[in-house]
Design a protein around this motif. Structure first.
Motif, PDB file in Angstrom:
ATOM      1  N   CYS A  31     -48.738  -7.460  -2.702  1.00 27.71           N
ATOM      2  CA  CYS A  31     -47.935  -8.050  -3.759  1.00 27.71           C
ATOM      3  C   CYS A  31     -46.583  -8.412  -2.981  1.00 27.71           C
ATOM      4  O   CYS A  31     -45.652  -7.318  -2.702  1.00 27.71           O
ATOM      5  CB  CYS A  31     -47.821  -7.586  -5.028  1.00 27.71           C
ATOM      6  SG  CYS A  31     -46.782  -8.530  -6.230  1.00 27.71           S
ATOM      7  N   ASN A  58     -44.184  -9.566  -4.439  1.00 32.32           N
ATOM      8  CA  ASN A  58     -43.005  -9.050  -5.221  1.00 32.32           C
ATOM      9  C   ASN A  58     -43.035  -7.574  -5.717  1.00 32.32           C
ATOM     10  O   ASN A  58     -42.299  -7.298  -6.639  1.00 32.32           O
ATOM     11  CB  ASN A  58     -43.007 -10.135  -6.523  1.00 32.32           C
ATOM     12  CG  ASN A  58     -42.683 -11.286  -6.110  1.00 32.32           C
ATOM     13  OD1 ASN A  58     -41.977 -11.866  -5.134  1.00 32.32           O
ATOM     14  ND2 ASN A  58     -43.773 -12.399  -6.512  1.00 32.32           N
ATOM     15  N   CYS A  69     -43.912 -12.007 -11.273  1.00 26.39           N
ATOM     16  CA  CYS A  69     -45.442 -12.436 -10.837  1.00 26.39           C
ATOM     17  C   CYS A  69     -45.240 -13.848 -10.827  1.00 26.39           C
ATOM     18  O   CYS A  69     -44.929 -14.477 -11.718  1.00 26.39           O
ATOM     19  CB  CYS A  69     -46.384 -12.066 -11.889  1.00 26.39           C
ATOM     20  SG  CYS A  69     -48.154 -12.599 -11.373  1.00 26.39           S
ATOM     21  N   THR A  70     -45.528 -14.334  -9.649  1.00 23.72           N
ATOM     22  CA  THR A  70     -45.565 -15.886  -9.296  1.00 23.72           C
ATOM     23  C   THR A  70     -47.106 -16.528  -9.255  1.00 23.72           C
ATOM     24  O   THR A  70     -47.170 -17.323  -8.577  1.00 23.72           O
ATOM     25  CB  THR A  70     -44.832 -16.120  -7.924  1.00 23.72           C
ATOM     26  OG1 THR A  70     -45.456 -15.530  -7.079  1.00 23.72           O
ATOM     27  CG2 THR A  70     -43.459 -15.701  -8.083  1.00 23.72           C
ATOM     28  N   SER A  71     -48.215 -15.794  -9.779  1.00 21.05           N
ATOM     29  CA  SER A  71     -49.398 -16.206  -9.682  1.00 21.05           C
ATOM     30  C   SER A  71     -49.691 -16.588  -8.290  1.00 21.05           C
ATOM     31  O   SER A  71     -50.349 -17.576  -8.018  1.00 21.05           O
ATOM     32  CB  SER A  71     -49.585 -17.362 -10.669  1.00 21.05           C
ATOM     33  OG  SER A  71     -49.537 -17.054 -11.946  1.00 21.05           O
ATOM     34  N   CYS A  72     -49.358 -15.804  -7.314  1.00 22.96           N
ATOM     35  CA  CYS A  72     -49.606 -16.337  -5.776  1.00 22.96           C
ATOM     36  C   CYS A  72     -50.937 -15.823  -5.339  1.00 22.96           C
ATOM     37  O   CYS A  72     -51.626 -16.503  -4.468  1.00 22.96           O
ATOM     38  CB  CYS A  72     -48.569 -15.610  -5.063  1.00 22.96           C
ATOM     39  SG  CYS A  72     -48.754 -13.850  -4.690  1.00 22.96           S
ATOM     40  N   MET A  73     -51.612 -15.013  -6.216  1.00 19.54           N
ATOM     41  CA  MET A  73     -52.887 -14.714  -6.030  1.00 19.54           C
ATOM     42  C   MET A  73     -53.347 -13.775  -4.666  1.00 19.54           C
ATOM     43  O   MET A  73     -54.252 -13.452  -4.458  1.00 19.54           O
ATOM     44  CB  MET A  73     -54.060 -15.816  -6.117  1.00 19.54           C
ATOM     45  CG  MET A  73     -53.831 -16.824  -7.283  1.00 19.54           C
ATOM     46  SD  MET A  73     -54.043 -15.764  -8.810  1.00 19.54           S
ATOM     47  CE  MET A  73     -55.800 -16.066  -9.102  1.00 19.54           C
ATOM     48  N   CYS A 131     -52.951 -10.448  -4.452  1.00 16.93           N
ATOM     49  CA  CYS A 131     -53.564  -9.385  -4.990  1.00 16.93           C
ATOM     50  C   CYS A 131     -54.871  -9.442  -5.110  1.00 16.93           C
ATOM     51  O   CYS A 131     -55.865  -8.538  -4.798  1.00 16.93           O
ATOM     52  CB  CYS A 131     -52.731  -8.862  -6.182  1.00 16.93           C
ATOM     53  SG  CYS A 131     -52.517  -9.828  -7.592  1.00 16.93           S
TER      54      CYS A 131
HETATM   55  S1  SF4 Z   1     -50.380 -12.766  -8.175  1.00 18.20           S
HETATM   56 FE1  SF4 Z   1     -50.225 -10.776  -7.658  1.00 18.20          FE
HETATM   57  S2  SF4 Z   1     -49.593 -10.682  -5.583  1.00 18.20           S
HETATM   58 FE2  SF4 Z   1     -48.772 -12.563  -6.550  1.00 18.20          FE
HETATM   59  S3  SF4 Z   1     -46.931 -11.918  -7.455  1.00 18.20           S
HETATM   60 FE3  SF4 Z   1     -48.588 -11.754  -9.100  1.00 18.20          FE
HETATM   61  S4  SF4 Z   1     -48.995  -9.585  -9.125  1.00 18.20           S
HETATM   62 FE4  SF4 Z   1     -48.005  -9.933  -7.072  1.00 18.20          FE
END
Ligand code: SF4
Ligand code: SF4
Length: 366
Positions: A248, A250, A265-269, A271
């Motif tokens: 992650c 963040n 959380c930026t929904s970067c996926m 994780c």
């Molecule tokens: S999607 Fe997962 S990795 Fe990305 S910022 Fe949110 S929790 Fe962190």
């Protein structure tokens, strides 16, 4: 935990390559807008050789004017014509966050992309990125919210429709994009030092600007709380490998949460991509929901919303500024006039040219 892991092993996906390509295309678009705007400026200033039309997409870099234009629309019901593209871009970004949290930050934002790559470069040099102590992290994270609160206070509580209109019609606002360009063209030593410090900090502390200072990120953090989708962890499948938390950007402790509620959380996926066990970490409306938002759908959503909203603005004639090329030309040649100083920003228009017909740009140009 961990029983039948082989059967539940997850096939590696390509979400991060997909995200890289989306970021890459968007940064190319921003670079193109920057080049077009630079050539356009020099043509009007009198030293350029190529006559181009002003790219309205440059207004995406005028968030305060965009916020005022949006608020003006809510108060008056009409779209202010000086920087309409900026307002539609801001609206698209807010809609993205309402659907899939701060997805703009990790999928599209050029500053986010640059910051992420500086952090990656720092990780290669120092072997890792560092975090600040938790007791310091929370107050620092609140800085961006304080800046947003100040903006909200000034705009939403300090201005009515008339004062908004006066600001939006002011000479300063009409050339706000030119002023921003001149800030970088004639950058001062002090600004260079500040940017240098931010770059150095972003090498050591990943996403330093986004995490602590970006008021845009703060706004999307708040609107993202409306998103129905959150990263959810199936604790029964989880093997406690902590790969998700390590991935992650963040620094969210995904491995210790059942549902990620964080405004960071930026929904970067990343994780989800890192998790080795199938169906253990997913972007879902709830832990019980069977519907999981795939990474490709996040990409499709951010791109789709961006194209839909900006396309709507173009098709309805709300994309190009009402400031004509001739008016821009005249104002650029007179840009040192005190009427273009920021503290003159809310002064009434100095002449009647603000209502000239729109002529700049072609219908489909960013
Ligand atoms: S999607 Fe997962 S990795 Fe990305 S910022 Fe949110 S929790 Fe962190
Ligand atoms: S990556 Fe995270 S969610 Fe997936 S198994 Fe490891 S600790 Fe559990």
């Amino acid at each position: 935990m961990g029983n039948g892991l082989h059967e539940r092993k997850r096939t590696p996906g390509n979400s991060q390559q997909l995200r890289f390509w989306v970021q890459f295309v968007f940064i190319l678009l921003c670079l193109w807008i920057g080049v077009e705007f630079t050539l356009w400026y020099f043509w009007h200033e009198g030293s350029g050789a190529i006559a181009l039309l002003r790219p309205p997409g440059v207004e995406g870099f005028l968030p305060i004017s965009a916020l005022m234009t949006l608020y003006y629309f809510f108060l008056s019901g009409s779209i202010h014509p000086v920087h309409p593209a900026g307002a539609f871009i801001l609206l698209a970004i807010i809609l993205m966050s309402v659907l899939v949290k701060k997805s703009f930050c990790s999928w599209l934002c050029p500053i986010g992309t640059v910051s992420e790559n500086i952090g990656e470069f720092g990780r290669k040099i120092f072997g890792r990125n560092f975090g600040v102590w938790r007791w310091l992290d929370y107050p620092l994270r609140s800085l961006k919210y304080l800046m947003l609160a100040f903006l909200v206070w000034v705009v939403f509580f300090g201005m009515d429709a008339l004062s908004l209109q006066q600001f939006l019609d002011s000479p300063y606002n009409k050339v706000a994009d030119v002023k921003m360009f001149l800030f970088f063209k004639n950058i001062t030593q002090f600004s260079l030092v500040v940017i240098g410090i931010l770059v150095a900090l972003s090498m050591v502390i990943r996403n330093f600007w986004c995490r602590y200072l970006c008021p845009y990120g703060a706004l999307l953090g708040i609107t993202g709380l409306l998103s129905p989708f959150r990263i959810t962890r199936n604790a029964e499948n989880c093997i406690d490998c902590a790969k998700c938390a390590k991935a992650c950007p963040n620094r969210i402790a995904v491995d210790r949460l059942n549902v990620v509620m964080s405004d960071e959380c930026t929904s970067c996926m990343a994780c989800v991509e890192a998790c080795p066990v199938r169906d253990t970490l997913q972007l879902k409306a709830s832990r019980k929901s069977r519907f999981a938002f795939k990474p490709a759908w996040v990409a499709a959503s951010v791109i789709g919303i961006f194209l839909l909203v900006t396309g709507f603005a173009m098709l309805t004639g709300n994309w190009h500024s009402s400031v004509t090329e001739q008016e821009f030309s005249r104002r650029i040649k007179d840009i040192d006039n005190p009427i273009y100083q920021h503290n003159q920003g809310s002064a009434p228009p100095e002449d009647a040219t603000s209502g000239e017909a729109t002529t700049s740009g072609s219908a489909g140009s960013y």
